[in-house]
Design an enzyme around this catalytic site. Structure first.
Site, short mmCIF file in Angstrom:
data_model
loop_
_atom_site.label_atom_id
_atom_site.label_comp_id
_atom_site.label_asym_id
_atom_site.label_seq_id
_atom_site.Cartn_x
_atom_site.Cartn_y
_atom_site.Cartn_z
N HIS A 136 0.83 -1.20 0.00
CA HIS A 136 0.00 0.00 0.00
C HIS A 136 0.87 1.25 0.00
CE1 HIS A 136 -3.19 -2.79 1.35
NE2 HIS A 136 -4.00 -1.92 0.82
N LYS A 140 -0.68 4.93 4.52
CA LYS A 140 -1.55 3.99 5.21
C LYS A 140 -1.08 3.79 6.64
CE LYS A 140 -3.86 -0.46 4.88
NZ LYS A 140 -5.16 0.21 5.21
N1 LIG Z 1 -13.01 -1.01 2.76
C1 LIG Z 1 -12.42 -0.52 1.67
O1 LIG Z 1 -12.75 -0.89 0.52
C2 LIG Z 1 -11.36 0.51 1.84
C3 LIG Z 1 -11.01 0.91 3.10
N2 LIG Z 1 -10.12 1.92 3.29
C4 LIG Z 1 -9.92 2.36 4.67
O2 LIG Z 1 -10.63 3.58 4.85
C5 LIG Z 1 -9.97 4.41 5.80
C6 LIG Z 1 -9.73 5.77 5.17
O3 LIG Z 1 -8.88 5.61 4.07
P1 LIG Z 1 -8.47 6.92 3.21
O4 LIG Z 1 -9.69 7.63 2.75
O5 LIG Z 1 -7.47 6.47 2.22
O6 LIG Z 1 -7.75 7.79 4.34
P2 LIG Z 1 -7.54 9.38 4.37
O7 LIG Z 1 -6.60 9.63 5.49
O8 LIG Z 1 -7.22 9.85 3.00
O9 LIG Z 1 -9.00 9.95 4.74
C7 LIG Z 1 -9.56 9.80 6.01
C8 LIG Z 1 -10.23 11.13 6.35
O10 LIG Z 1 -11.00 10.98 7.54
C9 LIG Z 1 -10.64 12.06 8.42
N3 LIG Z 1 -10.94 11.68 9.79
C10 LIG Z 1 -10.13 11.09 10.69
N4 LIG Z 1 -10.79 10.91 11.84
C11 LIG Z 1 -12.04 11.42 11.66
C12 LIG Z 1 -13.19 11.55 12.48
N5 LIG Z 1 -13.19 11.13 13.74
N6 LIG Z 1 -14.30 12.11 11.97
C13 LIG Z 1 -14.31 12.57 10.70
N7 LIG Z 1 -13.25 12.49 9.87
C14 LIG Z 1 -12.14 11.92 10.36
C15 LIG Z 1 -9.19 12.29 8.14
O11 LIG Z 1 -8.74 13.52 8.69
P3 LIG Z 1 -7.17 13.56 9.11
O12 LIG Z 1 -6.42 13.58 7.80
O13 LIG Z 1 -7.02 14.80 9.92
O14 LIG Z 1 -6.89 12.31 9.89
C16 LIG Z 1 -9.19 12.24 6.62
O15 LIG Z 1 -9.62 13.46 6.06
C17 LIG Z 1 -8.73 3.63 6.21
O16 LIG Z 1 -9.02 2.90 7.38
C18 LIG Z 1 -8.51 2.65 5.06
O17 LIG Z 1 -7.86 1.45 5.45
C19 LIG Z 1 -9.51 2.57 2.23
C20 LIG Z 1 -9.81 2.19 0.95
C21 LIG Z 1 -10.75 1.11 0.66
O1 LIG Z 2 -5.75 2.21 3.21
C1 LIG Z 2 -6.02 1.89 2.03
O2 LIG Z 2 -5.70 2.57 1.03
C2 LIG Z 2 -6.76 0.62 1.83
N1 LIG Z 2 -7.19 0.00 2.89
C3 LIG Z 2 -8.03 -1.15 2.89
C4 LIG Z 2 -7.37 -2.26 3.69
O3 LIG Z 2 -6.81 -1.92 4.77
O4 LIG Z 2 -7.46 -3.43 3.24
C5 LIG Z 2 -8.52 -1.55 1.51
C6 LIG Z 2 -7.57 -1.27 0.39
O5 LIG Z 2 -6.55 -2.25 0.36
C7 LIG Z 2 -7.00 0.12 0.45
#
Ligand SMILES: NC(=O)C1=CN([C@@H]2O[C@H](COP(=O)(O)OP(=O)(O)OC[C@H]3O[C@@H](n4cnc5c(N)ncnc54)[C@H](OP(=O)(O)O)[C@@H]3O)[C@@H](O)[C@H]2O)C=CC1
Ligand SMILES: O=C(O)C1=N[C@H](C(=O)O)C[C@H](O)C1
Length: 239
Positions: A136, A140
């Site tokens: 990743h 992450k």
């Molecule tokens: N299930 C799936 O298919 C996927 C899951 N994911 C997961 O999703 C999550 C987010 O990924 P991603 O979007 O890339 O991460 P990012 O860090 O790009 O986005 C997360 C956002 O949420 C904000 N945030 C953090 N805490 C809070 C809160 N308490 N309330 C509101 N907003 C908050 C962050 O702010 P700040 O930057 O200040 O922390 C940031 O703007 C991760 O856990 C990742 O593993 C990602 C891709 C696919």
């Molecule tokens: O953090 C990410 O970007 C992603 N997180 C998810 C995970 O923890 O499996 C899904 C995807 O791989 C992208």
């Protein structure tokens, strides 16, 4: 549908853009930086579903707050599943709707399905060891990835020679190694490798963009309202 986005980072922004393309309304955004709103500002009268992609340390509280507000919630955040049974219990107690997937892409959920089938088949033929890698982006926070954990659990269910996983090279034959790599802006690659003295067999999924994750989350959000209970991609995709 009227969608509340909780988390407006890489995933929230990708989901928001695709949601509008699919004719949905972004009824609100809750994010530490992008908005001053809080989840308690929203009710089922104004929001049909919430989509939560934030952080391992905030997802559980966000999910529980959505359930308390009576808002169906699609959660994609990873690294919080040690609290999942509490979220399941509250969903049942309140008659709420919770959808969770460690990975929302259709391709990864097919990968999960094939992974379990291959693990069971490989277990029938001795002489193979199995290990995993996940790759990743450097932003992450959690490791192993939620996707890797889901795949590892699938292997442990069907490959008796492995009884536990570790996020490092295996030190005991019963350990399933999950090696995590963080490099550049890698979107998400997962590889399961079976090795014997005479050959190697690999199952690999490589995400090219976040569009697949976003589409899966929106399909879940379009499906969930009106369905009390706890659901995942197996129910949505009938896998
Ligand atoms: N299930 C799936 O298919 C996927 C899951 N994911 C997961 O999703 C999550 C987010 O990924 P991603 O979007 O890339 O991460 P990012 O860090 O790009 O986005 C997360 C956002 O949420 C904000 N945030 C953090 N805490 C809070 C809160 N308490 N309330 C509101 N907003 C908050 C962050 O702010 P700040 O930057 O200040 O922390 C940031 O703007 C991760 O856990 C990742 O593993 C990602 C891709 C696919
Ligand atoms: O953090 C990410 O970007 C992603 N997180 C998810 C995970 O923890 O499996 C899904 C995807 O791989 C992208």
């Amino acid at each position: 549908m009227r969608i509340l986005l909780i988390g407006y980072g890489k995933m929230g922004q990708t989901i928001g853009a695709l949601a509008v393309q699919r004719g949905h309304e972004i009824a609100g955004i809750v994010d530490l930086h992008a908005s001053q709103s809080i989840i308690a500002d929203f009710t089922p009268e104004a929001v049909d579903v919430a989509i939560e992609f934030t952080h391992p340390d905030s997802a559980f509280a966000n999910v529980m707050t959505c359930l308390g507000q009576g808002i169906p919630v699609v959660c994609g955040s990873t690294g919080w599943l040690h609290h999942f049974e509490e979220a399941r219990a509250l969903t049942t107690e309140l008659g709420g709707s919770l959808f969770y997937a460690s990975n929302y892409s259709v391709g990864v959920n097919l990968f999960f399905h094939f992974n379990e089938y291959i693990a069971a088949k490989m277990a029938q033929y001795g002489g193979y060891d199995v290990a995993m890698r996940e790759i990743h982006h450097t932003q992450k926070i959690d490791q192993p990835s939620g996707t890797a954990l889901t795949a590892a659990e699938g292997i442990l269910r069907h490959f008796p020679a492995k009884t536990t996983w570790r996020n490092a090279p295996a030190e005991m034959p019963a350990e399933l190694a999950i090696i995590s790599e963080r490099t550049g802006d890698a979107v998400g690659t997962h590889i399961v490798t079976y090795t014997s003295d005479v050959d190697t067999l690999e199952l690999k999924h490589e995400a090219h963009s976040r569009e697949g994750f976003a589409l899966g989350a929106l399909l879940a959000a379009e499906w969930l309202p009106g369905r009390p209970g706890v659901f995942g991609m197996k129910e949505l995709l009938d896998l």
